[in-house]
Write an enzyme that holds these catalytic residues in place. Structure first.
Site, PDB file in Angstrom:
ATOM      1  N   GLU A 127      66.116  -7.233  -6.970  1.00 34.90           N
ATOM      2  CA  GLU A 127      64.702  -7.227  -6.564  1.00 34.90           C
ATOM      3  C   GLU A 127      64.370  -6.067  -5.617  1.00 34.90           C
ATOM      4  OE1 GLU A 127      62.678  -9.404  -7.997  1.00 34.90           O
ATOM      5  OE2 GLU A 127      64.340 -10.367  -9.031  1.00 34.90           O
ATOM      6  N   PHE A 183      62.715 -19.857  -5.103  1.00 36.02           N
ATOM      7  CA  PHE A 183      61.633 -20.054  -6.072  1.00 36.02           C
ATOM      8  C   PHE A 183      61.505 -18.809  -6.941  1.00 36.02           C
ATOM      9  CE2 PHE A 183      57.120 -19.754  -7.339  1.00 36.02           C
ATOM     10  CZ  PHE A 183      57.035 -20.937  -8.058  1.00 36.02           C
ATOM     11  N   GLY A 184      61.545 -18.981  -8.257  1.00 38.15           N
ATOM     12  CA  GLY A 184      61.377 -17.878  -9.205  1.00 38.15           C
ATOM     13  C   GLY A 184      60.065 -18.041  -9.956  1.00 38.15           C
ATOM     14  N   TYR A 185      59.301 -16.959 -10.088  1.00 38.66           N
ATOM     15  CA  TYR A 185      57.997 -17.027 -10.768  1.00 38.66           C
ATOM     16  C   TYR A 185      57.839 -15.947 -11.833  1.00 38.66           C
ATOM     17  CZ  TYR A 185      57.237 -13.200  -7.551  1.00 38.66           C
ATOM     18  OH  TYR A 185      57.384 -12.007  -6.869  1.00 38.66           O
ATOM     19  N   GLY A 186      58.764 -14.988 -11.884  1.00 39.62           N
ATOM     20  CA  GLY A 186      58.691 -13.900 -12.868  1.00 39.62           C
ATOM     21  C   GLY A 186      59.949 -13.922 -13.714  1.00 39.62           C
ATOM     22  N   SER A 187      60.673 -12.800 -13.722  1.00 42.01           N
ATOM     23  CA  SER A 187      61.881 -12.755 -14.550  1.00 42.01           C
ATOM     24  C   SER A 187      62.918 -13.768 -14.084  1.00 42.01           C
ATOM     25  CB  SER A 187      62.484 -11.346 -14.551  1.00 42.01           C
ATOM     26  OG  SER A 187      63.009 -11.026 -13.281  1.00 42.01           O
TER      27      SER A 187
END
Ligand code: SIN
Length: 191
Positions: free
Chosen positions: A99, A24-28
């Site tokens: 990250e 799951f990606g929520y930023g860059s």
């Protein structure tokens, strides 16, 4: 101070033996997918809210002048919209490096628009990491990030690219859009 989570993430080992998994990606990770993936689809997770509370020494700032980037903060009843990537575990080396400044791998349940929910992985920088900057009013965050810059580009562009990507997903985020509004006003005023 910057953090380095590479070793801890290796030891966590979530999904290391799986053939494939959902990230799951929520930023860059929403607007910059510099890794191979099998599939990509909108998704959301529950119990977490997006906040520009994490310091960035390696991407959108420097050791001398860290930027502010997104992390997730636990909040009962919250819903965070983002993008899910179906990946293979060999992508972990790249993701852990990207990250590494404070983000740890956590497992979470992803809800999709077009298929059954599934457990997956999310990188979260918790408040224990040494690069965590913490809460600030949206107006102050906008002023803070306006002139920060790092090897991955301008901090303001991270915010604007994220806001544009959320709009393209049809997702609303009060925190991100409020910072964007203040940032655009500062830029209009030439400050
Ligand atoms: C993410 O996008 O999911 C993690 C935070 C970031 O890299 O901006």
């Amino acid at each position: 101070m910057s953090a380095n989570t590479i070793e801890e993430n290796k030891q966590r080992g979530h999904f290391a033996d799986a053939d494939s998994l959902w990230l799951f990606g929520y930023g860059s990770l929403i607007f910059k997918a510099d890794f191979p993936y099998l599939d990509k689809t909108p998704a959301h997770i529950r119990g977490w809210t997006r906040r520009f509370w994490q310091g960035s020494h390696d991407h959108r700032g420097t050791h001398e002048a860290p930027g502010r980037v997104a992390t997730l903060i636990e909040q009962a009843g919250a819903l965070c919209h983002g993008v899910a990537y179906h990946i293979t575990p060999d992508v972990f080396d790249h993701l852990d490096y990207r990250e590494m400044n404070g983000y740890l791998r956590f497992t979470t349940t992803l809800t999709f628009q077009d298929r059954p929910a599934a457990d997956g992985l999310v990188y979260i920088a918790t408040e224990e990491n040494t690069a965590f900057l913490g809460a600030a009013p949206e107006r102050d965050i906008a002023a803070y990030i306006q002139h920060k810059e790092g090897p991955s580009g301008r901090n303001a562009d991270y915010l604007k690219d994220l806001a544009a990507a959320l709009r393209a997903l049809g997702a609303h985020d009060d925190h991100v859009f409020e910072i964007e509004g203040h940032l655009l006003a500062l830029e209009d005023n030439g400050r």
